[in-house]
Design a protein around this motif. Structure first.
Motif, PDB file in Angstrom:
ATOM      1  N   CYS A  41      -2.560   5.768   8.153  1.00  0.00           N
ATOM      2  CA  CYS A  41      -1.858   4.520   7.538  1.00  0.00           C
ATOM      3  C   CYS A  41      -3.020   3.442   7.771  1.00  0.00           C
ATOM      4  N   HIS A  42      -2.806   2.176   7.351  1.00  0.00           N
ATOM      5  CA  HIS A  42      -3.755   1.257   7.237  1.00  0.00           C
ATOM      6  C   HIS A  42      -3.092   0.180   8.438  1.00  0.00           C
ATOM      7  N   GLY A  80       0.894  -1.265   0.087  1.00  0.00           N
ATOM      8  CA  GLY A  80      -0.054  -0.059   0.050  1.00  0.00           C
ATOM      9  C   GLY A  80       0.789   1.351   0.086  1.00  0.00           C
ATOM     10  N   CYS A 126       0.912   0.128   5.217  1.00  0.00           N
ATOM     11  CA  CYS A 126       0.527  -0.905   6.213  1.00  0.00           C
ATOM     12  C   CYS A 126       1.053  -0.275   7.342  1.00  0.00           C
ATOM     13  N   SER A 183      -3.050   4.172   2.780  1.00  0.00           N
ATOM     14  CA  SER A 183      -3.196   2.915   2.655  1.00  0.00           C
ATOM     15  C   SER A 183      -1.983   1.815   3.047  1.00  0.00           C
TER      16      SER A 183
END
Length: 505
Positions: free
Chosen positions: A234-235, A176, A182, A180
């Protein structure tokens, strides 16, 4: 005619621009630059210099460097487990299988491992996931350890130490861009392998702080706070837990593990459980609970869905076989197509060292009470773990008697991580030197006493607090001397940088 070397140089200088290096600090991969690993950081390099100086007859206020910076048991004088070395020796040199000086149970194990090796030699590559019979032994060990929780050997992968497995799993997860990208949740303080791997992969590090006032417990509200704050940029996809803790030495309660797993279930997080210190539990009121067993007991809804990778190693426990680089991971609930990708990734490196795999096998398949090697094995194991438990208590006790040092109980693992008071004047001096205050403290300690420990800043800590990590691995005698020298140094350090009124406050 041939030019002499001097003339040749002249020609080169004039006609050809001096060739520049291709790899410079400017062209170096920036992610490599971002990596830091304090356990072998600047303090340790300095300790190496001092050690070489002592050998060459340089004068220092001490006669030897005591390395309490790294969990390297044999380097600190711990003796190998006889049975483990016998089995690995037999595997390495099968002619010894004829020798009467090796016990039968060691021969049986070595014979079985060799049967699983190509050409019956430890020198052949194994399958990428490891030798089949060793994977089966690991699954049997996990099932027994977890009191009957099913373990499938197809979920077991041998690794080059636990570190290699941790990095492989992170590699699978990091993807990502931008929002997005990680995010990886790690405990602070943490073992710096995590921050180093995250930096190298350019993932996002999400810190959740352990609660020092409650013996470094993991607080579920703190997980929620860290998760929600990170979601802004972030994701978050992974949560890492180190249990028993490194550098903090706490052993997690079952309730706490349940909360973490429920949180991971709710927020769709991949769980990485670093359990390399599972045999190192010293507090009588603590018990090791594996994440897998707790997950199983939470019911099929959890056990059949939460993705969990658990890690173990030959390096810690009672064997301390760091140099074999042996380890394994058990990975649950991986998507079948992703599993094929993991095997592919591992196959690029061919396989972990087969001697390390053999050592791992002995750890999961030790002598049983009815076998000839059992009495000696049991005696060696109990002696090592008993001594560690005693050293854990002594370390906590002596450190807590020093003004300005506070040490939580060392419930497990191999380290104390006390908080230290550093006077404002010392903090100023460290700032002027461009280093964290506890780095200055550890540097002065090394220069004054020859004791090598790692500053807390290398593991992460709450703003404004200072710590150091020291191992409890030196022999009882050496550890006593080390702690007494440390106490005297600390008092001298406080006197140098503060007035007594500050101390009494």
């Amino acid at each position: 005619e041939h030019l002499g070397p001097a003339e040749a140089t002249v020609v080169t200088r004039e006609n050809i621009k001096m060739r520049e290096k291709t790899l410079t600090m400017e062209t170096l991969n920036p992610q490599v630059k971002a990596v830091e690993y304090a356990v072998r950081g600047p303090i340790v390099l300095k300790a190496g210099e001092i050690e070489r100086g002592l050998q060459q007859g340089q004068k220092h206020p001490f006669t030897e460097v005591i390395k309490a910076n790294i969990g390297d048991a044999h380097a600190m004088g711990q003796k190998p487990i006889t049975f483990l070395r016998q089995v690995v020796a037999l595997c390495s040199f099968p002619e010894l299988l004829e020798s009467p000086s090796f016990p039968e149970d060691a021969k049986v194990r070595a014979g079985r491992i060799l049967q699983g090796c190509g050409g019956q030699s430890l020198g052949s590559y194994s399958a990428s996931q490891g030798v089949d019979c060793i994977r089966r032994d690991i699954a049997a060990y996990i099932k027994q350890r977890d009191k009957g929780v099913p373990a499938d050997w197809d979920n077991v992968y041998l690794t080059t130490g636990a570190s290699d497995g941790i990095v492989s799993i992170l590699k699978m997860l990091v993807s990502g861009q931008g929002l997005s990208r990680c995010g990886v949740m790690i405990p602070i303080p943490q073992y710096p392998l995590y921050s180093a791997a995250i930096a190298e992969m350019d993932a996002v590090q999400i810190n959740y702080y352990l609660d020092e006032d409650h013996c470094w417990a993991l607080d579920i509200n703190e997980l929620h706070r860290a998760y929600l704050a990170a979601k802004e940029h972030c994701h978050p996809r992974v949560i890492c837990i180190i249990n028993p803790g490194n550098p903090t030495g706490q052993v997690q309660s079952k309730k706490c593990i349940e909360e973490v797993l429920h949180f991971a279930f709710e927020e769709n997080l991949f769980v990485m459980a670093d359990e390399v210190y599972q045999d190192n539990v010293y507090s009588t009121d603590c018990q090791f609970h594996s994440f897998k067993k707790v997950l199983y007991e939470m019911g099929p809804e959890y056990f059949n869905t939460v993705e969990l990778a658990s890690f173990h190693s030959t390096s810690k426990g009672y064997s301390g076989e760091c140099g074999f680089r042996g380890g394994y991971m058990e990975v649950l609930n991986l998507d079948p197509e992703v599993k094929a990708q993991l095997v592919k990734l591992l196959s690029v490196r061919l396989c972990p060292p087969v001697s390390g795999q053999a050592a791992m096998d002995v750890i999961v398949n030790p002598p049983l009470p009815h076998e000839p090697s059992y009495p000696q094995f049991h005696e060696e194991k109990s002696t090592i773990l008993g001594a560690l438990a005693e050293k854990a208590r002594m370390t906590e006790h002596i450190l807590n008697a020093v003004p300005g040092i506070k040490c939580n109980p060392v419930q497990g693992a191999m380290y104390a991580f006390p908080s230290i008071f550093i006077p404002p004047r010392a903090v100023e001096e460290a700032k002027a030197l461009g280093m964290p205050p506890d780095m200055l403290y550890c540097l002065r300690l090394l220069e004054d006493t020859g004791i090598c420990i790692v500053p807390g800043s290398g593991f992460g800590q709450r703003e404004g607090t200072h710590h150091f990590r020291m191992t409890i691995l030196p022999s009882m005698e050496k550890l006593k001397v080390l702690l007494e020298k440390l106490r005297d140094f600390h008092i001298k350090f406080l006197k140098k940088y503060s007035s007594l009124e500050e101390l009494e406050r």
